[in-house]
Design a protein around this motif. Sequence first.
Motif, short mmCIF file in Angstrom:
data_model
loop_
_atom_site.label_atom_id
_atom_site.label_comp_id
_atom_site.label_asym_id
_atom_site.label_seq_id
_atom_site.Cartn_x
_atom_site.Cartn_y
_atom_site.Cartn_z
N ILE B 84 0.85 -1.21 0.00
CA ILE B 84 0.00 0.00 0.00
C ILE B 84 0.88 1.26 0.00
O ILE B 84 0.68 2.16 -0.81
N ASP B 85 1.88 1.29 0.88
CA ASP B 85 2.73 2.48 0.97
C ASP B 85 3.52 2.73 -0.31
O ASP B 85 3.77 3.88 -0.67
N GLY B 86 3.88 1.65 -0.99
CA GLY B 86 4.60 1.80 -2.25
C GLY B 86 3.74 2.39 -3.36
O GLY B 86 4.25 2.88 -4.36
N PHE B 87 2.43 2.32 -3.16
CA PHE B 87 1.50 2.80 -4.20
C PHE B 87 1.00 4.22 -3.92
O PHE B 87 0.70 4.97 -4.86
N LEU B 88 0.92 4.58 -2.63
CA LEU B 88 0.22 5.80 -2.22
C LEU B 88 0.67 7.09 -2.89
O LEU B 88 -0.14 7.85 -3.42
N ASN B 89 1.98 7.37 -2.86
CA ASN B 89 2.44 8.67 -3.36
C ASN B 89 2.91 8.63 -4.80
O ASN B 89 3.37 9.65 -5.32
N ASN B 90 2.81 7.49 -5.41
CA ASN B 90 3.35 7.37 -6.77
C ASN B 90 2.24 7.21 -7.80
O ASN B 90 1.07 7.31 -7.47
N PHE B 91 2.66 6.99 -9.04
CA PHE B 91 1.74 6.73 -10.18
C PHE B 91 0.82 7.91 -10.52
O PHE B 91 -0.33 7.71 -10.86
N PHE B 92 1.33 9.11 -10.40
CA PHE B 92 0.53 10.27 -10.85
C PHE B 92 0.72 10.45 -12.36
O PHE B 92 1.63 9.89 -12.96
N VAL B 93 -0.17 11.24 -12.94
CA VAL B 93 -0.06 11.53 -14.38
C VAL B 93 -0.01 13.04 -14.56
O VAL B 93 -0.81 13.77 -13.97
N ILE B 94 0.94 13.51 -15.36
CA ILE B 94 1.01 14.94 -15.65
C ILE B 94 0.26 15.18 -16.95
O ILE B 94 0.50 14.50 -17.95
N GLU B 95 -0.66 16.12 -16.90
CA GLU B 95 -1.51 16.39 -18.09
C GLU B 95 -0.66 16.81 -19.28
O GLU B 95 0.34 17.51 -19.12
N PRO B 96 -1.08 16.42 -20.50
CA PRO B 96 -0.29 16.84 -21.67
C PRO B 96 -0.47 18.34 -21.93
O PRO B 96 -1.42 18.95 -21.45
N GLU B 100 -0.96 23.70 -27.21
CA GLU B 100 -0.73 23.22 -28.57
C GLU B 100 -1.60 21.98 -28.72
O GLU B 100 -1.21 20.87 -28.34
N PRO B 101 -2.84 22.15 -29.21
CA PRO B 101 -3.78 21.02 -29.17
C PRO B 101 -3.56 19.90 -30.20
O PRO B 101 -4.21 18.88 -30.13
N THR B 102 -2.63 20.10 -31.14
CA THR B 102 -2.40 19.07 -32.15
C THR B 102 -2.08 17.74 -31.47
O THR B 102 -1.25 17.70 -30.57
N ASP B 103 -2.70 16.70 -31.91
CA ASP B 103 -2.55 15.32 -31.42
C ASP B 103 -2.64 15.16 -29.89
O ASP B 103 -2.07 14.24 -29.32
N ILE B 104 -3.40 16.06 -29.25
CA ILE B 104 -3.50 16.00 -27.76
C ILE B 104 -4.13 14.69 -27.30
O ILE B 104 -3.73 14.11 -26.28
N ILE B 105 -5.11 14.19 -28.08
CA ILE B 105 -5.78 12.94 -27.70
C ILE B 105 -4.78 11.78 -27.74
O ILE B 105 -4.74 10.95 -26.83
N LYS B 106 -3.94 11.78 -28.79
CA LYS B 106 -2.93 10.70 -28.89
C LYS B 106 -1.98 10.76 -27.71
O LYS B 106 -1.62 9.74 -27.13
N ARG B 107 -1.58 11.99 -27.37
CA ARG B 107 -0.62 12.13 -26.27
C ARG B 107 -1.27 11.75 -24.94
O ARG B 107 -0.66 11.08 -24.11
N LEU B 108 -2.54 12.15 -24.76
CA LEU B 108 -3.26 11.81 -23.53
C LEU B 108 -3.43 10.30 -23.42
O LEU B 108 -3.19 9.69 -22.36
N ASP B 109 -3.82 9.69 -24.55
CA ASP B 109 -3.99 8.24 -24.60
C ASP B 109 -2.67 7.54 -24.23
O ASP B 109 -2.66 6.59 -23.44
N HIS B 110 -1.58 8.05 -24.80
CA HIS B 110 -0.26 7.46 -24.54
C HIS B 110 0.09 7.55 -23.05
O HIS B 110 0.57 6.58 -22.46
N LEU B 111 -0.19 8.72 -22.46
CA LEU B 111 0.13 8.90 -21.04
C LEU B 111 -0.71 7.99 -20.15
O LEU B 111 -0.20 7.37 -19.22
N ILE B 112 -2.01 7.89 -20.50
CA ILE B 112 -2.90 7.03 -19.69
C ILE B 112 -2.45 5.58 -19.79
O ILE B 112 -2.37 4.86 -18.80
N ARG B 113 -2.12 5.15 -21.03
CA ARG B 113 -1.68 3.76 -21.22
C ARG B 113 -0.36 3.49 -20.49
O ARG B 113 -0.17 2.43 -19.89
N SER B 114 0.56 4.47 -20.55
CA SER B 114 1.85 4.29 -19.87
C SER B 114 1.62 4.12 -18.37
O SER B 114 2.24 3.27 -17.73
N ARG B 115 0.73 4.95 -17.83
CA ARG B 115 0.44 4.89 -16.40
C ARG B 115 -0.22 3.55 -16.05
O ARG B 115 0.17 2.91 -15.08
N ASP B 116 -1.20 3.12 -16.88
CA ASP B 116 -1.87 1.83 -16.64
C ASP B 116 -0.88 0.68 -16.65
O ASP B 116 -0.95 -0.22 -15.82
#
Lengths: 121, 374
Positions: B84-96, B100-116
């Motif tokens: 539990i402690d190893g999970f609590l403060n980690n695994f945050f995601v920084i918004e893209p 510059e909105p070009t390909d923002i969905i792709k970048r967001l998708d990539h970040l979400i998948r990386s985090r998952d």
Amino acid sequence: MLKMQFSDMLFLLLILLLLLPLIISMLTSRQRKQVELPKKTFTIIECIKGDYKETREFRLGDFVGKVVGTCKNCGSDLVISLIYTEVQKIPGARSRTSQHSKSHICSSTLITYLHHYEFII
Amino acid sequence: MQLNPINALTNGDSGFTTALILLIIFAMSFLMNFTDIPQRIQLMRWSRNIRARLYQLEQMIFSAKNKASEFFRSMGLNNPRGIIDGFLNNFFVIEPVSIEPTDIIKRLDHLIRSRDTMVKKYVEEVMSDKGKVERENATVVLEIVRLLHMVYKIIKHYYLTALKHNNWVLMMQLALSMPQIMRELEAVHKALDAFSTGKPVGDSAGALVAAKLIGQATRREIAEDTVMAEVMFDGRKLVVIKAEGPGATVGKPGEAIEKLVERLGYRPSRIITVDAALKLEGEESGEIAFGSGAAIGDPGPEKIRIERVATKCGAALDAVVIKMSIEEAINEMTKEIAEGCMKALETIKKIIKERTKPSDTVVVIGVGNSVGVF
């Protein structure tokens, strides 16, 4: 003997008036203790051909779509078709979610007319 | 001349008493109108109120950690607190970057998948000998504890900031928001029971409707944690997509429908999405509503895929929603919502019969968490 004149009574009344909001505020700011109603989870088991239905309490490992046996009537699979939780009703106890004042309902109706979008989760 | 007010009261010197009353009124009105004493008093009251709520929240986190530890211990894991402690403060995601909105969905998708992927790897590492369903449920349990911990830290931050700078506006905003925040956090806390025991939750409504449509038909994986099945209904070919289940996952319905059309060559004439929706105060739980659009509450990547596929195929996009409160959405499915699911199923069947022709292909996407639903 205590002699009370009009101005003295006014003075006491003033003190009471000053204290009254304080007492009301203290009484209303205290959190009302909510009654936690007991819940029970049920599992409905059905024959896939629809000739048998049974409801029992949820057991660890149950999930919708799980084959739990064969039907006594037709020999088909018995499948868990639904799992739901029911809040047990206690007479006189107030539920947390079902209390709505009339004004609440009126204002929410107004909001329904103003918004055309659903909040999908 | 009497100077003692007690004497004045008992002896009934009305002139002095009146003067005293006027003096008190004047002094109090001056203090209340021309000083910041009222704000300071309110600041004290609000800060006391927030302190009490923070204490409640601390207790909630403590209880959540205990429940999570119990859950991990019941699985035979040795160091639940460490997990539990190893999970609590980690695994945050920084918004893209959004300016510059070009390909923002792709970048967001990539970040979400990386985090998952990162979260999945962490859970796999600590629960290497456990099955997929247990790992998925454990992930949600960890996410719940993390959410409570994070909200606690944020509230505490604003509280201490307001106190430090004597910012009574910030304190007031926080104090007035606290009852609603606490109500939602209590619901999140209670959700631990549902996810640790694998019971369906309100948000499983979409997955449940899809499971009902699939029945005993053969399923196959089409995207990560997402399955599809083909069933015939009234002469129409139904392609039903849902999260895999019975573990707690939402799958990738957008990616699934994209693959269905682009790789497998399906040409749907109608796409129906079914999901849970937040009810407005005063609305009944389990109410059904239908409309147009993609009923999916993801941050964007999955929803845009469904919309793009529908536009590309010229397929009508229907949304069927089952109304519930946020508390109901993350807690065990109630009877009202279960009944709502059955009504939603009938609504979908009606839409298919009335708005499609026999031999058409219709895609039905059951959106939502598949905990307790296969």
